[in-house]
Design a protein around this motif. Structure first.
Motif, short mmCIF file in Angstrom:
data_model
loop_
_atom_site.label_atom_id
_atom_site.label_comp_id
_atom_site.label_asym_id
_atom_site.label_seq_id
_atom_site.Cartn_x
_atom_site.Cartn_y
_atom_site.Cartn_z
N ARG A 516 0.84 -1.19 0.00
CA ARG A 516 0.00 0.00 0.00
C ARG A 516 0.88 1.25 0.00
NH1 ARG A 516 -2.89 -0.91 4.42
NH2 ARG A 516 -4.50 -2.03 3.25
N ILE A 517 0.55 2.16 -0.95
CA ILE A 517 1.28 3.43 -1.05
C ILE A 517 0.31 4.55 -0.69
CG2 ILE A 517 2.61 5.00 -2.51
CD1 ILE A 517 3.37 2.61 -4.24
N ASP A 518 0.69 5.32 0.32
CA ASP A 518 -0.17 6.40 0.79
C ASP A 518 0.67 7.67 0.92
OD1 ASP A 518 -2.24 7.83 1.77
OD2 ASP A 518 -2.36 6.82 3.72
N ALA A 519 0.01 8.80 1.00
CA ALA A 519 0.70 10.10 1.18
C ALA A 519 -0.22 11.03 1.95
CB ALA A 519 1.08 10.70 -0.17
N ARG A 520 0.42 11.94 2.71
CA ARG A 520 -0.36 12.91 3.48
C ARG A 520 0.52 14.10 3.86
NH1 ARG A 520 -0.98 8.75 8.38
NH2 ARG A 520 -1.56 7.54 6.55
N ARG A 521 -0.13 15.19 4.16
CA ARG A 521 0.59 16.36 4.67
C ARG A 521 0.47 16.37 6.19
NH1 ARG A 521 -2.22 19.14 0.42
NH2 ARG A 521 -0.82 19.69 -1.32
N LEU A 522 1.58 16.67 6.87
CA LEU A 522 1.59 16.79 8.33
C LEU A 522 2.38 18.03 8.69
CD1 LEU A 522 0.77 15.48 10.99
CD2 LEU A 522 2.94 14.28 11.01
N GLU A 523 1.61 19.12 8.99
CA GLU A 523 2.22 20.42 9.27
C GLU A 523 3.08 20.86 8.09
OE1 GLU A 523 4.17 20.11 13.00
OE2 GLU A 523 2.28 19.97 14.14
N ASP A 524 4.38 21.05 8.28
CA ASP A 524 5.23 21.50 7.17
C ASP A 524 5.95 20.36 6.47
OD1 ASP A 524 6.80 20.80 9.29
OD2 ASP A 524 8.24 22.45 9.04
N LEU A 603 9.42 14.39 3.50
CA LEU A 603 9.87 15.45 2.59
C LEU A 603 9.24 16.77 3.04
CD1 LEU A 603 9.12 13.49 -0.69
CD2 LEU A 603 11.37 13.73 0.34
N PRO A 604 9.81 17.89 2.62
CA PRO A 604 9.17 19.17 2.96
C PRO A 604 7.94 19.40 2.09
CG PRO A 604 11.16 19.56 1.69
CD PRO A 604 11.13 18.08 1.98
N ALA A 605 6.90 19.93 2.67
CA ALA A 605 5.68 20.22 1.93
C ALA A 605 5.79 21.58 1.24
CB ALA A 605 4.49 20.21 2.86
N ASP A 606 5.16 21.68 0.07
CA ASP A 606 5.10 22.94 -0.67
C ASP A 606 6.49 23.51 -0.94
OD1 ASP A 606 2.21 23.87 1.23
OD2 ASP A 606 2.31 22.85 -0.70
N GLN A 607 7.41 22.66 -1.38
CA GLN A 607 8.76 23.11 -1.70
C GLN A 607 8.77 23.78 -3.07
OE1 GLN A 607 11.72 23.12 -0.16
NE2 GLN A 607 10.77 22.46 1.74
N HIS A 608 9.47 24.88 -3.15
CA HIS A 608 9.58 25.59 -4.44
C HIS A 608 11.01 25.62 -4.95
CE1 HIS A 608 5.46 26.89 -3.96
NE2 HIS A 608 5.76 27.31 -2.73
N SER A 609 11.90 25.00 -4.18
CA SER A 609 13.30 24.97 -4.63
C SER A 609 13.47 24.00 -5.78
CB SER A 609 14.21 24.60 -3.47
OG SER A 609 13.84 23.32 -3.00
N LYS A 610 14.51 24.11 -6.48
CA LYS A 610 14.78 23.29 -7.67
C LYS A 610 15.05 21.86 -7.29
CE LYS A 610 17.81 22.99 -11.68
NZ LYS A 610 18.95 23.56 -12.39
#
Length: 612
Positions: A516-524, A603-610
């Protein structure tokens, strides 16, 4: 022009510091020592008073116990219950009491002067331990009334400073208590004994309170029942001090008697209610403190004088070479570059003079040397930064391009063409999936890798494994659509799925098994979770793997660890995530033998770096 020379200012500052230091130390030492000594002396005297009160209580309680045999005697009880008009009964019970009851008590306690029993019937039995002919005639009714008012109704004994013989109350202690007869339920008589207070002088008279120190004993009413034989001591207790002492349980106070300050220390007896007071002249208590004060002043003055002399010599010795150096600098201002000539010194001033001489002779060379040195330092820092950047980039590229052979991609395209010509659909699918995986690995110029890209790469890998294992392989993907465009590091999800197939299901996936592959956001943070219900791992192996993750050790370092063999490996994925996002991100593992394993990619959420 200088208003004051450096030597004078140094001496002034030294003098201020030394004076303040010695004054503070001396004042603190004297204050602390005098306070401690006063408290210690007061505590010692208070302890002496407590011991005296305790010994007195023991002495008086011994007499109190002597009344037990009398109040329980049958003759005494019948005496209290008899008819006051029955003269024969009075004679008989009086004879029995004087013959059988009082003599044993007198024998055991020879210090008792009188023993008497008074009943509410107006009859009294009294006996003198020393002189039977000297027994006084007393008013029984009046004595009974006075004793009844002075004694508690519960039968407890009380101490009185009075006597049945007039004129002797100052030297007598009376221990009295209410008693009852055989047929009475309430006390109907009083038992009393008189003890000479001078017998207690053996306890009270042995105290040594120093020169001019006295001890007083007062009863519950503030009447002084004992004073030393000294006439001065007998008149030294002021009435105001007595009143203040009577309103405090224990403690101390000061009084001024005829110009002499005295410290009164009081202790209250719990048994007798008497107050034991020590009166000590303050001058006697503070005599050791005066000695300390004088010694402190003399020693401080001597130390201050010696310190000032040393400070003056030190200041003069330090200022003289500075004056010479100052004259040399004035010559330098005029353009005269002469060295300062002085005796060889090995201290800081000597170093300063040698440095000045070196500066004068090599000033231009030094400026040029400093300039060139700064250029070399900056160039060296730039080179070190470039080398560190190149090492960082090379390490990342080496990790990422472990499966990046271009020629294999071209070869696989050729094999796919032959498979199509030969109408071999399975071979064509395998080659197409393999080509997709290689193409995905080769594309190093991708700026952003998303969850969707990584899932597509996993599907290509599963297509190959389906034909290789000759069975369908299903992976349950429960990622919300709005998370498919979250950014990831390339080639991080497929190694986790490959790890599950190789080690969680070493004999292949069977019905009931799942990935099972899942994903979620947790704070940052953005978390990608790969979970299976395979064979799991032991707690020891899990702990070892966690330690390796903590140490950031790369894949391939330990060939015996099954979780590092084959593919890119968990450690490779963990390290590449940290190279891109930092040390606070990477892989986390949970596993239990027989229940499966959960791998979480942080991983960091909402990353905008390259993304590389």
């Amino acid at each position: 022009m200088m208003k004051r020379s450096l030597s004078i200012r140094l001496f002034f500052h030294f003098a201020v510091v030394i004076t303040l230091s010695l004054s503070a130390i001396g004042l603190f030492t004297y204050t602390y020592a005098s306070t401690e000594m006063n408290d210690q002396l007061a505590d010692n005297i208070a302890q002496t008073m407590r011991n005296t009160a305790y010994q007195t209580d023991l002495y008086l309680q011994n007499y109190d116990r002597a009344t037990y045999s009398i109040l329980s005697n049958g003759s005494v009880k019948h005496f209290l219950d008899m008819n006051s008009e029955d003269s024969y009964a009075y004679y008989e019970y009086s004879r029995q009491i004087k013959t059988n009851v009082f003599p044993p008590v007198f024998m055991l306690y020879p210090q008792i002067k009188f023993l008497y029993v008074i009943g509410d019937n107006g009859r009294v039995v009294i006996d003198d331990n020393q002189n039977s002919a000297g027994i006084p005639d007393i008013d029984a009714a009046q004595q009974y009334k006075e004793l009844l008012a002075a004694t508690p109704a519960n039968g407890e004994s009380t101490l009185l400073t009075r006597s049945i013989r007039s004129g002797q109350s100052a030297n007598v202690i009376t221990i009295a208590r209410r008693i009852r007869g055989v047929s009475s339920y309430t006390p109907n008589g009083v038992l009393a004994m008189e003890v000479n207070v001078l017998e207690l002088d053996k306890i009270w008279g042995e105290l040594d309170l120093g020169q001019g120190g006295y001890q007083y004993v007062m009863d519950q009413n503030g009447t002084v029942i004992y004073t030393p034989g000294d006439e001065e001591a007998q008149t030294a207790m002021a009435s105001s001090s007595v009143n203040r002492l009577m309103h405090m349980e224990a403690g101390s106070l000061e009084q001024n008697t005829d110009g002499t300050k005295r410290l009164l220390i009081s202790e209250l007896s719990a048994y007798s209610g008497w107050r034991f007071v020590a009166s000590v002249p303050l001058a006697e208590l503070q005599r050791p403190i005066a000695t300390i004060r004088s010694a402190t002043l003399w020693v401080g003055a001597g130390t201050l004088l010696a310190a000032l002399v040393v400070a003056y010599r030190i200041g003069a010795s330090q200022v003289e070479p500075i004056r010479v150096l100052m004259n040399g600098m004035r010559q330098t201002e005029k353009g005269i570059w002469n060295k300062v000539e002085m005796k060889e010194r090995r201290d800081e001033i000597g170093v300063l003079i040698r440095s000045y001489n070196l500066m004068v002779s090599r000033l231009s060379d030094m400026i040029e040397s400093v300039y060139e040195s700064e250029l070399r330092r900056q160039k060296s820092e730039i080179e070190l930064q470039q080398e560190a950047l190149e090492r960082h980039r090379a390490e990342f590229q080496a990790l990422q391009l472990q499966i990046n052979p271009h020629f294999l991609y071209n070869t696989l395209e050729t094999i796919k063409c032959y498979a199509v010509v030969q109408d071999s659909e399975e071979i064509a699918q395998m080659v197409e999936s393999m080509a997709h995986m290689l193409r995905y690995s080769i594309q190093t110029n991708l700026e952003e890798i998303t969850v969707a890209n990584e899932l597509k790469h996993v599907l290509a890998y599963l297509s190959i494994m389906k034909h290789r294992m000759d069975r369908e392989l299903e992976v349950e993907v429960i990622i919300a659509p709005d998370l498919l465009l979250e950014k990831m590091v390339r080639l991080t999800l497929q190694p986790l799925v490959e790890n599950v197939l190789q080690h969680a299901f070493p004999r292949g996936m069977e019905p009931g098994h799942f990935i099972r592959i899942d994903a979620r956001r947790l704070e940052d943070r953005f978390l990608v979770i790969v979970q299976d219900n395979g064979m799991g791992m032991s707690e020891e192996r899990l702990e070892k793997l966690r330690e390796r993750l903590e140490l950031n050790r790369l894949a391939g370092e330990d060939s015996d660890d099954v979780y590092h063999r084959g593919g890119i490996g968990l450690m490779n994925v963990h390290r590449r995530i940290q190279l891109v996002f930092g040390e606070s991100y990477g892989l986390m593992m949970e596993s239990e033998r027989g229940l499966g394993t959960t791998i979480t990619m942080a991983l960091p959420a909402d990353q905008h770096s390259k993304r590389i």
